[in-house]
Design a protein around this motif. Structure first.
Motif, PDB file in Angstrom:
ATOM      1  N   LEU A  38       0.827  -1.208   0.000  1.00 46.33           N
ATOM      2  CA  LEU A  38       0.000   0.000   0.000  1.00 46.33           C
ATOM      3  C   LEU A  38       0.864   1.261   0.000  1.00 46.33           C
ATOM      4  O   LEU A  38       0.546   2.245  -0.673  1.00 46.33           O
ATOM      5  N   ALA A  39       1.964   1.234   0.747  1.00 45.64           N
ATOM      6  CA  ALA A  39       2.885   2.388   0.768  1.00 45.64           C
ATOM      7  C   ALA A  39       3.498   2.602  -0.618  1.00 45.64           C
ATOM      8  O   ALA A  39       3.714   3.754  -1.038  1.00 45.64           O
ATOM      9  N   GLU A  40       3.769   1.508  -1.325  1.00 44.08           N
ATOM     10  CA  GLU A  40       4.327   1.602  -2.681  1.00 44.08           C
ATOM     11  C   GLU A  40       3.320   2.281  -3.626  1.00 44.08           C
ATOM     12  O   GLU A  40       3.690   3.148  -4.421  1.00 44.08           O
ATOM     13  N   VAL A  49       2.927  14.953   4.374  1.00 45.27           N
ATOM     14  CA  VAL A  49       1.658  14.282   4.062  1.00 45.27           C
ATOM     15  C   VAL A  49       0.806  14.220   5.334  1.00 45.27           C
ATOM     16  O   VAL A  49       1.269  13.758   6.378  1.00 45.27           O
ATOM     17  N   VAL A  50      -0.428  14.736   5.239  1.00 43.08           N
ATOM     18  CA  VAL A  50      -1.390  14.646   6.338  1.00 43.08           C
ATOM     19  C   VAL A  50      -2.289  13.444   6.055  1.00 43.08           C
ATOM     20  O   VAL A  50      -2.827  13.322   4.950  1.00 43.08           O
ATOM     21  N   SER A  51      -2.425  12.553   7.026  1.00 40.20           N
ATOM     22  CA  SER A  51      -3.221  11.339   6.834  1.00 40.20           C
ATOM     23  C   SER A  51      -4.495  11.374   7.636  1.00 40.20           C
ATOM     24  O   SER A  51      -4.513  11.810   8.778  1.00 40.20           O
ATOM     25  N   LEU A  52      -5.566  10.869   7.022  1.00 34.72           N
ATOM     26  CA  LEU A  52      -6.851  10.697   7.696  1.00 34.72           C
ATOM     27  C   LEU A  52      -7.339   9.277   7.447  1.00 34.72           C
ATOM     28  O   LEU A  52      -6.834   8.581   6.583  1.00 34.72           O
ATOM     29  N   GLY A  53      -8.407   8.920   8.172  1.00 29.01           N
ATOM     30  CA  GLY A  53      -8.987   7.594   7.996  1.00 29.01           C
ATOM     31  C   GLY A  53      -8.453   6.630   9.037  1.00 29.01           C
ATOM     32  O   GLY A  53      -7.512   6.937   9.775  1.00 29.01           O
ATOM     33  N   ARG A 109       5.340   4.100   5.581  1.00 31.53           N
ATOM     34  CA  ARG A 109       5.023   5.086   4.544  1.00 31.53           C
ATOM     35  C   ARG A 109       6.075   6.187   4.503  1.00 31.53           C
ATOM     36  O   ARG A 109       6.500   6.613   3.422  1.00 31.53           O
ATOM     37  N   GLU A 110       6.494   6.676   5.655  1.00 29.10           N
ATOM     38  CA  GLU A 110       7.533   7.718   5.688  1.00 29.10           C
ATOM     39  C   GLU A 110       8.796   7.251   4.985  1.00 29.10           C
ATOM     40  O   GLU A 110       9.409   7.996   4.216  1.00 29.10           O
ATOM     41  N   ARG A 111       9.180   6.015   5.254  1.00 28.34           N
ATOM     42  CA  ARG A 111      10.398   5.477   4.627  1.00 28.34           C
ATOM     43  C   ARG A 111      10.238   5.367   3.114  1.00 28.34           C
ATOM     44  O   ARG A 111      11.154   5.681   2.358  1.00 28.34           O
ATOM     45  N   ARG A 112       9.049   4.912   2.675  1.00 31.04           N
ATOM     46  CA  ARG A 112       8.860   4.685   1.235  1.00 31.04           C
ATOM     47  C   ARG A 112       8.639   5.999   0.478  1.00 31.04           C
ATOM     48  O   ARG A 112       9.158   6.206  -0.608  1.00 31.04           O
TER      49      ARG A 112
END
Length: 418
Positions: free
Chosen positions: A345-347, A367-371, A383-386
């Motif tokens: 998913l991060a990819e 990046v601001v994430s919601l959900g 996700r930060e790493r990818r």
């Protein structure tokens, strides 16, 4: 509280509905959610969820409501008659009809979200082939607005982009307007426009104040962006059943699978993958997801290369109706398998941001994430790493985001009366 005008947001998502009540200072006073009993394809489930949630609003808040706005999944399309009665189940935003590719190209030759075989034009053609042209075609939020008003004429512009509505010319493409079934299309109004006043009978049934304004909302992912209140350099990712990436911009960008909206006077561009948390739930309960996530070391790679699509077909970052999921090999360790799915998913998210940049968007610096997925710290670090950017979470629900459009309408009405 008695004199303070309050507004209501109704968020129809992929797996359920949430309501939010906010005041003039945008403070969240009440929120509640429920899941669809059977699924997004059943409009009766949309109604039952709305009824139960509206009943959950405390009487003291309900009496002060002045306006409401609804958001829904963009692309979930329903065929109904002129009294709003569904003629069949709704077709979900994820349903693609590659067999209509040539017909779509003739109708929407200029490209854009409506030109994809996973867009609403494809679903409309499928419904018309099945039911004939004498029907109404309404997206999820527009149908609920019709139910509240007892008038199914209207559609909101953002919810109709996948059906061909052109934001810049404010019209339907010539090819679509010339069709026998063009009468099935809604009269489109801008996001934030007042559609009318709630039907008296419906207000009575739902225990809502008479005279309540029904305001054109937006799509569920746009509502999430409004809730996040992003800065000019922020990207917004919604980690729900599907994965949505959006960016406020000075000028629109175009590309296959890219959606372009106008929200608050700015262009909002992005795309939505079919992949997301829905695939994770196929394998793990929420409790198990939390437990297995704690066993993941996000600083290490899983060694797996997975593509967590729910089925055949993808919308963004590639528009490919035949793209297949890759969900194997499944290792013995559930934690390792979840690690691989989260990396997959991060990819997709990283490729999404790269695709938007390739098409002309400035790359975000954060990046601001919601959900639901935004609460998972291991996934956030993966996700930060990818992606190579800091990722922060926002817990304000999209229902509060769409409520802001209702608030704006109440403020404008108040200003015009003074």
């Amino acid at each position: 509280m008695q004199d303070e005008p309050l507004v209501l947001g109704i968020d129809l998502g992929t797996s359920g509905v949430r309501v939010a009540v906010i005041n003039a200072a945008r403070e969240l006073l009440h929120t509640e959610a429920t899941s669809y009993a059977e699924g997004i394809q059943r409009p009766d489930d949309w109604l039952e969820a709305c009824r139960s949630l509206l009943n959950s609003i405390p009487d003291t808040l309900r009496a002060c409501l002045r306006a409401l706005a609804v958001d829904g999944t963009s692309g979930t399309l329903l065929a109904c008659d002129h009294r709003g009665v569904p003629l069949t189940e709704a077709l979900s935003y994820a349903r693609a009809y590659p067999e209509h590719g040539e017909r779509i190209h003739d109708l929407v030759p200029q490209g854009g979200p409506a030109s994809s075989s996973s867009g609403s034009v494809a679903r409309a053609l499928h419904l018309i082939d099945q039911l004939g042209p004498k029907l109404l075609l309404r997206h999820q939020a527009d149908w609920i607005n019709g139910w509240l008003l007892n008038d199914w004429r209207w559609g909101e512009e953002g919810n109709n982009l996948r059906l061909g509505w052109d934001l810049e010319s404010k019209s339907w493409p010539a090819g679509i307007a010339a069709q026998e079934w063009a009468q099935a299309l809604p009269e489109v109004r801008a996001s934030g426009a007042v559609l009318g006043i709630i039907d008296d009978g419906r207000a009575d049934e739902l225990g809502l104040p008479p005279g309540l304004l029904v305001v054109a909302g937006t799509t569920d992912s746009n509502a999430a962006v409004l809730a996040a209140d992003p800065g000019p350099d922020d990207g917004v990712t919604v980690l729900g059943t599907t994965l949505v990436m959006k960016r406020l911009m000075a000028a629109p960008i175009r590309g296959a699978g890219v959606t372009v909206h106008r929200v608050g006077g700015q262009w909002l561009c992005g795309g939505a993958s079919n992949a997301g948390g829905g695939v994770l739930r196929r394998f793990f309960s929420d409790d198990l997801l939390a437990e297995l996530s704690r066993q993941i070391d996000p600083e290490r790679n899983s060694g797996l290369t997975l593509r967590p699509l729910p089925g055949r077909g993808e919308r963004f970052p590639v528009d490919d109706p035949d793209l297949q999921p890759v969900l194997e090999p499944r290792p013995v360790s559930d934690a390792l398998y979840l690690h691989g799915l989260l990396e997959g998913l991060a990819e997709i998210e990283a490729k999404g941001w790269a695709r938007l940049t390739e098409l002309g968007a400035d790359p975000p610096t954060r990046v601001v994430s919601l959900g639901g997925g935004a609460r998972n710290p291991q996934w956030r670090r993966i996700r930060e790493r990818r992606i190579g950017l800091p990722v922060v979470s926002c817990s304000t629900p999209p229902a509060a985001g769409v409520a802001r459009l209702a608030l704006q309408a109440v403020s404008q009405k108040g200003a015009s009366e003074h």
